[in-house]
Design a protein around this motif. Structure first.
Motif, short mmCIF file in Angstrom:
data_model
loop_
_atom_site.label_atom_id
_atom_site.label_comp_id
_atom_site.label_asym_id
_atom_site.label_seq_id
_atom_site.Cartn_x
_atom_site.Cartn_y
_atom_site.Cartn_z
N ALA A 193 0.84 -1.20 0.00
CA ALA A 193 0.00 0.00 0.00
C ALA A 193 0.87 1.25 0.00
O ALA A 193 0.54 2.25 -0.66
CB ALA A 193 -0.93 -0.02 1.21
N GLU A 194 1.98 1.23 0.72
CA GLU A 194 2.89 2.38 0.73
C GLU A 194 3.48 2.62 -0.65
O GLU A 194 3.62 3.78 -1.08
CB GLU A 194 3.99 2.15 1.76
CG GLU A 194 3.49 2.19 3.19
CD GLU A 194 4.56 1.78 4.19
OE1 GLU A 194 4.30 1.87 5.41
OE2 GLU A 194 5.66 1.36 3.75
N GLU A 195 3.81 1.53 -1.36
CA GLU A 195 4.35 1.70 -2.71
C GLU A 195 3.29 2.26 -3.65
O GLU A 195 3.58 3.13 -4.49
CB GLU A 195 4.88 0.37 -3.23
CG GLU A 195 6.09 -0.14 -2.46
CD GLU A 195 6.67 -1.42 -3.03
OE1 GLU A 195 7.69 -1.89 -2.51
OE2 GLU A 195 6.09 -1.94 -4.01
N ARG A 196 2.05 1.80 -3.51
CA ARG A 196 0.97 2.33 -4.36
C ARG A 196 0.73 3.81 -4.07
O ARG A 196 0.51 4.61 -5.00
CB ARG A 196 -0.30 1.52 -4.15
CG ARG A 196 -0.23 0.09 -4.69
CD ARG A 196 -1.61 -0.56 -4.71
NE ARG A 196 -2.12 -0.79 -3.37
CZ ARG A 196 -1.98 -1.92 -2.69
NH1 ARG A 196 -1.32 -2.94 -3.24
NH2 ARG A 196 -2.48 -2.07 -1.49
N LEU A 197 0.76 4.19 -2.81
CA LEU A 197 0.55 5.59 -2.45
C LEU A 197 1.67 6.47 -2.98
O LEU A 197 1.44 7.62 -3.37
CB LEU A 197 0.43 5.72 -0.94
CG LEU A 197 -0.90 5.24 -0.35
CD1 LEU A 197 -0.82 5.16 1.17
CD2 LEU A 197 -2.03 6.17 -0.78
N ALA A 204 0.63 12.93 -8.78
CA ALA A 204 -0.07 14.17 -8.47
C ALA A 204 0.89 15.34 -8.28
O ALA A 204 0.56 16.48 -8.61
CB ALA A 204 -0.91 13.98 -7.21
N TYR A 205 2.09 15.08 -7.75
CA TYR A 205 3.05 16.15 -7.46
C TYR A 205 4.40 15.81 -8.10
O TYR A 205 5.39 15.53 -7.42
CB TYR A 205 3.22 16.32 -5.95
CG TYR A 205 1.92 16.49 -5.22
CD1 TYR A 205 1.06 17.55 -5.49
CD2 TYR A 205 1.54 15.56 -4.24
CE1 TYR A 205 -0.14 17.68 -4.83
CE2 TYR A 205 0.34 15.70 -3.55
CZ TYR A 205 -0.50 16.76 -3.85
OH TYR A 205 -1.69 16.90 -3.19
N LEU A 269 -4.79 3.03 -9.91
CA LEU A 269 -3.64 2.89 -9.04
C LEU A 269 -2.94 4.22 -8.81
O LEU A 269 -2.49 4.51 -7.69
CB LEU A 269 -2.67 1.87 -9.65
CG LEU A 269 -1.32 1.68 -8.94
CD1 LEU A 269 -1.52 1.10 -7.55
CD2 LEU A 269 -0.42 0.77 -9.76
N VAL A 270 -2.83 5.05 -9.84
CA VAL A 270 -2.06 6.29 -9.73
C VAL A 270 -2.96 7.50 -9.54
O VAL A 270 -2.53 8.63 -9.79
CB VAL A 270 -1.16 6.47 -10.96
CG1 VAL A 270 -0.14 5.36 -11.06
CG2 VAL A 270 -2.00 6.56 -12.24
N SER A 271 -4.17 7.31 -9.08
CA SER A 271 -5.12 8.42 -8.97
C SER A 271 -5.58 8.68 -7.54
O SER A 271 -6.56 9.40 -7.32
CB SER A 271 -6.35 8.16 -9.85
OG SER A 271 -5.98 8.08 -11.21
N THR A 272 -4.91 8.08 -6.53
CA THR A 272 -5.34 8.28 -5.14
C THR A 272 -4.17 8.80 -4.31
O THR A 272 -3.60 8.06 -3.50
CB THR A 272 -5.86 6.97 -4.55
OG1 THR A 272 -4.85 5.95 -4.72
CG2 THR A 272 -7.14 6.53 -5.23
N PRO A 277 5.22 12.67 -1.92
CA PRO A 277 6.09 11.59 -2.41
C PRO A 277 7.28 11.31 -1.50
O PRO A 277 7.67 10.15 -1.31
CB PRO A 277 6.56 12.12 -3.78
CG PRO A 277 5.53 13.12 -4.18
CD PRO A 277 5.05 13.74 -2.92
N GLU A 278 7.87 12.38 -0.92
CA GLU A 278 9.02 12.17 -0.04
C GLU A 278 8.66 11.31 1.17
O GLU A 278 9.46 10.48 1.61
CB GLU A 278 9.59 13.51 0.43
CG GLU A 278 10.22 14.33 -0.67
CD GLU A 278 9.23 15.34 -1.21
OE1 GLU A 278 8.00 15.09 -1.10
OE2 GLU A 278 9.67 16.38 -1.75
N TYR A 279 7.47 11.51 1.69
CA TYR A 279 7.06 10.75 2.87
C TYR A 279 7.04 9.26 2.58
O TYR A 279 7.62 8.45 3.32
CB TYR A 279 5.68 11.23 3.33
CG TYR A 279 5.11 10.42 4.47
CD1 TYR A 279 5.55 10.64 5.77
CD2 TYR A 279 4.15 9.44 4.23
CE1 TYR A 279 5.03 9.88 6.82
CE2 TYR A 279 3.63 8.69 5.27
CZ TYR A 279 4.07 8.92 6.56
OH TYR A 279 3.56 8.16 7.60
N TRP A 280 6.39 8.88 1.48
CA TRP A 280 6.29 7.46 1.15
C TRP A 280 7.63 6.92 0.65
O TRP A 280 7.99 5.77 0.93
CB TRP A 280 5.22 7.23 0.09
CG TRP A 280 3.86 7.70 0.53
CD1 TRP A 280 3.13 8.72 0.01
CD2 TRP A 280 3.09 7.17 1.61
NE1 TRP A 280 1.95 8.88 0.68
CE2 TRP A 280 1.89 7.93 1.67
CE3 TRP A 280 3.28 6.14 2.53
CZ2 TRP A 280 0.91 7.69 2.61
CZ3 TRP A 280 2.29 5.89 3.47
CH2 TRP A 280 1.12 6.65 3.51
#
Length: 372
Positions: A193-197, A204-205, A269-272, A277-280
């Motif tokens: 889930a972390e990789e997907r996020l 998004a950014y 997958l890439v829309s949520t 990005p740095e956090y994940w």
């Protein structure tokens, strides 16, 4: 009715290690010829594997050596050694002292016996630090696992430096031990889930992805996620527009679409996005660093388990293994480095135009700042 041991029970007793015989031979040499103690430097008490042997060695070092002529015809010094060591090793007796004396092949080889003891101690020390590195990297209760693990790796590096000063190099110094495979990392649903996020938030950014060169595809658990990360990185580096549709197009060109991954699935997958990005990315890199530490520890353990390795081979192999962890350390330090302090506002004198300054950096998205 008392248990009568079967003959096969004797096979369960482990055979003594080679260092056991080296310790016996050395102590026998010193009991026969106490002046040989000068040949054992820099051997220390803690180098011994046997606690009883260490107590005897301490007694020999502590008591003044006897006169050789008197020692040849009198057992007074031997009795004094036994009396000094017995409080620390109650199992010692006169019989074992005589056994040690009879076991020594040649007292003049005391220096060689001492080197064998020091070499085995180096093996045990490295194994202990490898086990400590592995246990730290897998400890779920640590508040800062990456920092603590890297601190243990620093301790291991200092031990290797110290051992390198004690054992001279020799030709063929790299060990030939067959190394185990990398420690497999279970891909939990939380990890995936972390990789997907990360993929969704990077889409998004994309501007923030420019600063994330410290994250590589090797850090991902799922190959598909690694490939999608590479697709997003390619769009960003080409300065192309990045959104779920363009990521879909890049994935199509890279052959990532299959029956198991439809265009609709990929766009979902890439829309949520969430957070930044740095956090994940830091979470994924931390997990990769801890996994690498476990692999390094497993390699060091394999080297120390191979009795054919000399101390210098152990040092060389362990240093190479540790270098693999240091490569991730460099990327981790870049990922977690504090941003540079803002420059002071220049003083402007009357009648002079202000000097040009760099514009302030773009603020992170609101969701990212809130999360941090």
């Amino acid at each position: 009715m008392p248990h009568t041991p079967e003959p096969d029970d004797l096979d369960l007793t482990p055979a003594p290690k080679p260092v056991h015989y080296a310790e016996q031979a050395l102590l026998g040499a010193l009991l026969l010829e106490p002046a040989r103690l000068a040949d054992t430097k820099p051997l220390l008490t803690h180098h011994f594997d046997s606690y009883t042997h260490a107590a005897l060695f301490t007694a020999i070092r502590t008591l003044p050596p006897p006169d050789p002529a008197e020692h040849a015809k009198d057992t007074a010094w031997l009795n004094a050694v036994l009396d000094h060591a017995r409080p620390h090793a109650p199992g010692l007796n006169v019989s074992y002292i005589h056994t040690l004396i009879q076991f020594c092949p040649k007292p003049k080889h005391a220096a060689a016996y001492a080197r064998m003891i020091r070499a085995d101690n180096a093996r045990r020390v490295l194994r202990g630090h490898g086990e400590r590195l592995a246990s730290t990297a897998t400890d779920p209760g640590l508040p800062n696992p990456a920092t603590t693990t890297l601190g243990i790796a620093d301790d291991l590096g200092r031990v290797l430096d110290s051992l390198a000063e004690q054992f001279a190099p020799h030709p063929g110094s790299f060990p030939r031990t067959t190394l185990p495979a990398d420690v497999p990392q279970p891909a939990t649903e939380e990890d995936l889930a972390e990789e997907r996020l990360l993929l969704a938030t990077a889409t998004a950014y994309p501007a923030e992805v420019q600063q994330m060169r410290w994250l590589t595809e090797a850090d991902f658990l799922l190959p598909l996620h690694a490939a999608l990360w590479q697709a997003i990185i390619a769009l960003v580096h080409r300065d192309d527009m990045v959104d779920p549709v363009t990521v879909l197009g890049e994935a199509q060109h890279r052959g990532l679409l299959t029956d198991a991954l439809t265009p609709k699935d990929l766009m979902t997958l890439v829309s949520t996005p969430a957070a930044s990005p740095e956090y994940w990315g830091e979470k994924i890199l931390r997990r990769a660093l801890l996994a690498r530490a476990q692999t390094v520890a497993a390699r060091i353990t394999a080297y120390t388990d191979d009795l054919a390795n000399t101390p210098h081979q152990l040092i060389t192999g362990s240093r190479r293994a540790l270098a693999d962890l240091n490569s991730l350390r460099t990327r981790w330090m870049r990922a977690t480095a504090s941003p540079p302090a803002p420059a002071e506002r220049p003083q402007v004198r009357r009648g002079q135009p202000p000097r040009a300054t760099r514009p302030p950096p773009r603020a992170a998205p609101l969701s990212a700042r809130a999360h941090r």
